[in-house]
Design an enzyme around this catalytic site. Structure first.
Site, PDB file in Angstrom:
ATOM      1  N   TYR A   1      31.711  14.444 -15.545  1.00 10.76           N
ATOM      2  CA  TYR A   1      30.741  15.521 -15.699  1.00 10.76           C
ATOM      3  C   TYR A   1      31.114  16.452 -16.851  1.00 10.76           C
ATOM      4  CZ  TYR A   1      29.927  14.100 -10.828  1.00 10.76           C
ATOM      5  OH  TYR A   1      29.692  13.387  -9.691  1.00 10.76           O
TER       6      TYR A   1
ATOM      7  N   GLY B   1      34.410  17.270 -18.919  1.00 13.45           N
ATOM      8  CA  GLY B   1      34.238  18.611 -18.379  1.00 13.45           C
ATOM      9  C   GLY B   1      34.676  18.689 -16.930  1.00 13.45           C
TER      10      GLY B   1
ATOM     11  N   ASP C   1      28.300  22.863 -16.705  1.00 13.17           N
ATOM     12  CA  ASP C   1      27.810  24.032 -17.435  1.00 13.17           C
ATOM     13  C   ASP C   1      27.747  25.282 -16.571  1.00 13.17           C
ATOM     14  OD1 ASP C   1      26.219  24.955 -20.020  1.00 13.17           O
ATOM     15  OD2 ASP C   1      25.149  25.734 -18.282  1.00 13.17           O
TER      16      ASP C   1
ATOM     17  N   SER D   1      32.256  13.531 -21.580  1.00 13.72           N
ATOM     18  CA  SER D   1      32.835  12.976 -20.354  1.00 13.72           C
ATOM     19  C   SER D   1      34.077  13.716 -19.867  1.00 13.72           C
ATOM     20  CB  SER D   1      33.191  11.504 -20.573  1.00 13.72           C
ATOM     21  OG  SER D   1      34.166  11.378 -21.598  1.00 13.72           O
TER      22      SER D   1
ATOM     23  N   ASN E   1      21.178  22.609 -17.015  1.00 21.68           N
ATOM     24  CA  ASN E   1      21.851  23.797 -17.546  1.00 21.68           C
ATOM     25  C   ASN E   1      21.987  24.897 -16.490  1.00 21.68           C
ATOM     26  OD1 ASN E   1      22.572  26.131 -19.071  1.00 21.68           O
ATOM     27  ND2 ASN E   1      21.715  25.216 -20.914  1.00 21.68           N
TER      28      ASN E   1
ATOM     29  N   ASP F   1      38.555  16.767 -14.604  1.00 27.35           N
ATOM     30  CA  ASP F   1      38.060  16.062 -15.793  1.00 27.35           C
ATOM     31  C   ASP F   1      38.712  14.690 -15.947  1.00 27.35           C
ATOM     32  OD1 ASP F   1      40.612  16.811 -16.502  1.00 27.35           O
ATOM     33  OD2 ASP F   1      40.025  18.051 -18.200  1.00 27.35           O
TER      34      ASP F   1
ATOM     35  N   ASP G   1      17.975  28.057 -20.630  1.00 25.04           N
ATOM     36  CA  ASP G   1      19.430  28.104 -20.459  1.00 25.04           C
ATOM     37  C   ASP G   1      19.745  28.614 -19.051  1.00 25.04           C
ATOM     38  OD1 ASP G   1      22.293  28.628 -20.896  1.00 25.04           O
ATOM     39  OD2 ASP G   1      21.847  28.531 -23.021  1.00 25.04           O
TER      40      ASP G   1
END
Length: 324
Positions: A134, A111, A137, A109, A184, A129, A235
């Site tokens: 979020y 990022g 990535d 929680s 991702n 943050d 990825d």
């Protein structure tokens, strides 16, 4: 019963490979990458390959937080900064020249995204943050200066992730596709009408056709053209100028290539993958103005190093806002 006549399973073909390629993928065009640059003799989780306006390479190391600069053509490696936020997973260049750093935080929680100048100074919070939950990535810019980012949360039976759009003034965040099990990689087609998203923990490739506003999905416009197989999953990804999509397969030491409709048309193997080496392939990217693809991977499971590999793609890389 004569034990010599009992049916016996045998290792044939690539069955003894640590990461065997399945039958339906064995027939597509397959090439093996060559080493291009060793970033470290230690296993670093390399990610976020991108190029600045000078044509130099920038990338990050997730767990240690280092942002690297590789000057070309001599490939001299220096460190720009050590991220003040946990677990940076991508670095992209905004059209104003700043570096946008995506970070995963605690993977639950905390990022977000922050921006810095080319020297790593003048920090600005873009996705906070504190105000959001979020785990960011990756991101891809559009021509307006807004961007799409992936939320790397959840797991196979708890799809908390998704892909979101941030407006060019960075004041609003709009969901595009939600309920994903660890969203991702993200890429935008050359005409900016199709968004690609990889879903790692569900092993899926999403193709999303967008309306003119860039956030509304066209009728019947969200589909899953491909289901991946194997551990661990898709990825980061990028496109070339023919709208082919290159997807790094994390934990498999390879990159799968798809045409603009999502059909697999090629793959790139990392040397050593059959014996379990260099399996953490995370990100493909094109050297600007060329058809030369680079791919980062590491061999941390075997106390090995961290390398960038190279091949030539089907076409030149797309000169998108992601690389300006």
């Amino acid at each position: 019963m004569d034990n010599n006549k009992v049916p016996s399973l045998l290792y044939t073909g690539n069955a003894k490979s640590e990461v065997p390629i399945l039958a339906h993928e064995q027939g597509i065009q397959t090439i093996t990458a060559e080493p291009w640059l060793e970033i470290s003799d230690k296993g670093l989780q390399l990610e976020g390959l991108c190029f600045d306006r000078n044509g130099d390479l920038i990338l990050c190391e997730v767990f240690g937080g280092t942002i690297f600069h590789v000057a070309l053509p001599d490939k001299k490696i220096t460190r720009i900064l050590n991220s003040h936020k946990e677990n940076p997973a991508a670095v992209k260049i905004h059209k104003d020249g700043r570096l946008f750093v995506c970070y995963l935080g605690d993977f639950d929680s905390s990022g977000g995204i922050y921006a810095v100048d080319a020297n790593g100074n003048k920090i600005q919070e873009i996705v906070s943050d504190i105000e959001t939950e979020y785990c960011v990535d990756d991101l891809v810019f559009d021509s307006k200066g807004g961007f799409y980012f992936t939320d790397f949360r959840g797991y196979s039976t708890n799809p908390k992730g998704g892909v979101y759009y941030v407006s060019p003034d960075f004041q609003s965040i709009t969901p595009v596709l939600q309920n994903l099990a660890v969203a991702n990689g993200v890429a935008l087609s050359t005409d900016e009408k199709t968004l690609w998203v990889t879903e790692t923990n569900a092993n899926r490739l999403h193709r999303i056709d967008l309306l003119e506003d860039g956030v509304t999905i066209a009728p019947f416009g969200a589909s899953i053209p491909y289901h991946f197989t194997g551990h661990e999953g898709p990825d980061s990804c990028c496109i070339d100028s023919d709208d082919n999509l290159y997807v790094a397969m994390y934990g498999q030491g390879r990159v799968l290539v798809f045409n603009k409709r999502g059909y697999p048309i090629g793959q790139v193997l990392i040397p050593g993958r059959d014996s379990g080496h260099m399996l953490r392939s995370t990100h493909p990217a094109f050297i600007p103005g060329t058809d030369q693809l680079i791919i980062c991977s590491n061999d941390i499971e075997n106390d090995g190093g961290s390398w960038i590999y190279t091949v030539k793609g089907f076409a030149k890389g797309h000169h998108s806002y992601q690389f300006q």
